[in-house]
Design a protein around this motif. Structure first.
Motif, PDB file in Angstrom:
ATOM      1  N   LEU A  96       0.828  -1.193   0.000  1.00 62.43           N
ATOM      2  CA  LEU A  96       0.000   0.000   0.000  1.00 62.43           C
ATOM      3  C   LEU A  96       0.866   1.247   0.000  1.00 62.43           C
ATOM      4  O   LEU A  96       1.956   1.262   0.581  1.00 62.43           O
ATOM      5  CB  LEU A  96      -0.921   0.019   1.229  1.00 62.43           C
ATOM      6  CG  LEU A  96      -1.980  -1.083   1.326  1.00 62.43           C
ATOM      7  CD1 LEU A  96      -2.749  -0.938   2.630  1.00 62.43           C
ATOM      8  CD2 LEU A  96      -2.928  -1.048   0.154  1.00 62.43           C
ATOM      9  N   ASP A 122      -2.889   5.352   0.680  1.00 62.31           N
ATOM     10  CA  ASP A 122      -3.840   4.285   0.968  1.00 62.31           C
ATOM     11  C   ASP A 122      -3.904   3.994   2.462  1.00 62.31           C
ATOM     12  O   ASP A 122      -4.985   3.823   3.029  1.00 62.31           O
ATOM     13  CB  ASP A 122      -3.450   3.014   0.212  1.00 62.31           C
ATOM     14  CG  ASP A 122      -3.585   3.179  -1.290  1.00 62.31           C
ATOM     15  OD1 ASP A 122      -4.382   4.039  -1.713  1.00 62.31           O
ATOM     16  OD2 ASP A 122      -2.896   2.460  -2.041  1.00 62.31           O
ATOM     17  N   ARG A 167      -6.941  10.143  -3.919  1.00 62.70           N
ATOM     18  CA  ARG A 167      -6.912   8.713  -3.627  1.00 62.70           C
ATOM     19  C   ARG A 167      -7.149   8.447  -2.142  1.00 62.70           C
ATOM     20  O   ARG A 167      -7.930   7.568  -1.769  1.00 62.70           O
ATOM     21  CB  ARG A 167      -5.563   8.132  -4.063  1.00 62.70           C
ATOM     22  CG  ARG A 167      -5.454   6.618  -3.922  1.00 62.70           C
ATOM     23  CD  ARG A 167      -4.059   6.147  -4.270  1.00 62.70           C
ATOM     24  NE  ARG A 167      -3.945   4.709  -4.145  1.00 62.70           N
ATOM     25  CZ  ARG A 167      -4.051   3.865  -5.143  1.00 62.70           C
ATOM     26  NH1 ARG A 167      -4.275   4.312  -6.363  1.00 62.70           N
ATOM     27  NH2 ARG A 167      -3.906   2.562  -4.941  1.00 62.70           N
ATOM     28  N   SER A 168      -6.477   9.211  -1.283  1.00 58.72           N
ATOM     29  CA  SER A 168      -6.675   9.047   0.164  1.00 58.72           C
ATOM     30  C   SER A 168      -8.118   9.323   0.556  1.00 58.72           C
ATOM     31  O   SER A 168      -8.708   8.604   1.370  1.00 58.72           O
ATOM     32  CB  SER A 168      -5.731   9.982   0.925  1.00 58.72           C
ATOM     33  OG  SER A 168      -4.393   9.662   0.669  1.00 58.72           O
ATOM     34  N   VAL A 176     -10.409   6.425  -0.525  1.00 59.40           N
ATOM     35  CA  VAL A 176     -10.269   5.266   0.363  1.00 59.40           C
ATOM     36  C   VAL A 176     -10.944   5.541   1.701  1.00 59.40           C
ATOM     37  O   VAL A 176     -11.622   4.667   2.264  1.00 59.40           O
ATOM     38  CB  VAL A 176      -8.780   4.927   0.551  1.00 59.40           C
ATOM     39  CG1 VAL A 176      -8.603   3.832   1.592  1.00 59.40           C
ATOM     40  CG2 VAL A 176      -8.163   4.494  -0.764  1.00 59.40           C
TER      41      VAL A 176
END
Length: 527
Positions: A192, A196, A331-332, A335
């Motif tokens: 990861l 992530d 992206r963070s 997630v």
């Protein structure tokens, strides 16, 4: 010599035989020890759960004066109820079961699987997960057989076998891998990215914060409706009834917390015909459980203020995920939203079901998940605009990233010096002349080429070195020289008054590199 060779060969043979016997003993004992550990992993949680159920059922039966012949069926029904398998008593199906025992059993499975996996590698960890899931499945099969056999003693119907296995599998197949991953984080960290990991962490934090806010809301409602709660507990008539209603209310509190969290994000909680959200409430008949006294008959005008709770939580986790790289930040944030919504949806699904003639009980799963994602995404967009667009924040980050001064107070890099000094450094970089030690007329000392590194000026801290004359003892302190030069005008440096040094500062060099003398070499080293 032949005798020595024969003795050495015999000793070597004996050593190899001893090592072989030791290896056989180790390999012979390992499978047995591994089998014992796998049995404990498989049946540790079922054994503890069934033991606690036996104690509770025996206490209830003895206080109520019931027959002990119904204990096996009741214990088997408790195991199924712990895994959220609907139970039918006397034709009434109870599908809304306390989620607190389910969470405790899942935590036990995760703890045992994680502890056993720390000393294993590769496929052995997969074996631990399989054992942690297989044991509860086998226990479920036994309990189904016991319930089916005891239907003549206790008015309980055998539940759907496929549904029972599915619920058991869902609880343990989620808990066991989570325990293994938490105990062996290197398995995840290597696969990861930082974004992530940050997203997973703050997704869990967001879900837990929503549940905590729901718990506070439930507590406040209990305090406001304490009179009604006391009246419902009083309907138990005797100590056994009081105790039973109190314990049952405590067991159902996590279910109510999940419902309150869903209401706070904007979804709806319903109990048959009764429904509640932040904008409206519809009353109706509810079961006589004291904890259900928190359900309001109507909604006050300021109730929508509760939407500020998920907004604050969403802004908080979005701010913790912030990054100047918009791709990493997106992206963070994605997630984070996915993890938080998944937790809300899964626990909301487990905490609901059908309750006899009352009907469906639980939360609106779809809106709870969508609204959770929506809050985090909207807050993330706002944080991105604030963090990456506002000029004062952007300039603050730029200023924070500028290099500072070294230990001696000298500027660390040439970008932080005065403009005139930068020009001189540029001249030094472009017009630097190689000085040959053999061409100098100085008789004091010889200077190394390493000390004349003009191009690497920005890489040195000029507070830690002094260049001295080894023979004459005549020292030259670069700190004082540099401090003097930094205080002068941008066009010049204070230093040596000799002609060669002055020509060096003004940018004029002797083409042949001669006649400069040691003073010019010192000046060059100082620059």
């Amino acid at each position: 010599m032949p005798t020595i060779r024969s003795v050495s060969a015999a000793d070597s043979l004996a050593t190899r035989l001893r090592e072989a016997r030791r290896a056989r003993r180790e390999h012979g004992g390992r499978p047995e020890r591994g089998a014992r550990e796998l049995i404990l992993i498989a049946f540790g949680v079922p054994l503890i759960t069934v033991s606690v159920a036996v104690l509770i059922i025996l206490a209830v039966q003895l206080m109520a004066g019931g027959a002990l012949s119904a204990v096996p069926s009741a214990v088997a029904a408790c195991w199924l109820a712990v895994h959220q398998v609907p139970i039918t008593f006397g034709g009434v199906t109870i599908g809304v079961l306390p989620i607190l025992p389910t969470l405790l059993v899942a935590a036990g499975t995760a703890l045992i699987a994680g502890s056993a996996s720390r000393t294993r590698h590769g496929t052995e960890r997969l074996t631990v997960i399989v054992a942690a899931v297989a044991g509860p499945l086998l226990t479920t099969a036994i309990c189904l057989a016991v319930v089916m056999d005891g239907s003549s003693v206790m008015p309980i119907q055998s539940p759907n076998a496929l549904g029972a296995f599915g619920q058991t599998l869902l609880v343990h197949v989620v808990a066991a891998p989570i325990g293994v991953l938490l105990a062996n984080r290197d398995l995840v960290d290597a696969r990861l990215t930082d974004g992530d990991r940050r997203g997973i962490r703050y997704g869990v934090v967001a879900a837990l914060a929503l549940f905590a806010a729901g718990g506070i809301l439930v507590l406040l409602r209990l305090l406001l409706a304490w009179t009604s709660v006391g009246e419902m507990i009083g309907d138990g008539y005797d100590f056994d009834g009081y105790l039973g209603l109190t314990v049952l209310s405590i067991l159902y509190l996590p279910n109510l917390m999940i419902g309150a969290a869903a209401v706070l994000v904007g979804s709806e909680a319903h109990l048959g015909a009764v429904s509640v959200d932040l904008f409206a409430a519809r009353g109706g008949a509810v079961p006589p459980l004291p904890a259900l006294a928190i359900l309001p008959a109507d909604v006050v005008a300021w109730a929508p203020i509760g939407l500020a709770v998920p907004a604050v939580i969403a802004v908080g986790v979005a701010w913790r995920c912030r990054s100047t790289d918009l791709a990493v930040y997106a992206r963070s944030l994605a997630v984070t939203a996915a993890v938080a919504a998944t937790i809300i949806v899964v626990l909301g699904q487990l905490s609901g079901g059908r309750l006899g003639e009352v009907g469906g009980v639980g939360i609106t799963i779809a809106t709870a998940g969508v609204f959770t994602i929506g809050w985090i995404v909207v807050a993330g967009v706002i944080v991105a605009l604030v963090h990456n667009v506002l000029p004062w924040l952007r300039s603050g980050r730029t200023g924070a990233g500028r290099p500072g001064r070294g230990r001696s107070g000298a500027v660390a890099t040439s970008t932080e010096t005065d403009d005139g000094f930068d020009e001189i450094l540029d001249d030094d970089d472009t017009e630097s002349t190689d000085y040959d030690d053999t061409d100098h007329d100085s008789t004091d000392t010889d200077y190394d080429d390493d000390q004349l590194d003009v191009d690497g000026f920005g890489d040195h801290e000029y507070g830690d070195h002094e260049y001295g004359d080894a023979e004459s003892g005549d020292g030259y302190d670069t700190r004082g020289e540099y401090a003097t030069s930094a205080a002068d005008d941008a066009g010049g440096l204070a230093g040596d008054a000799e002609a060669g040094s002055a020509d060096r500062i003004d940018g004029h060099h002797d083409p042949a590199g001669r006649g400069a003398g040691p003073d010019a070499s010192r000046d060059t080293a100082a620059h």
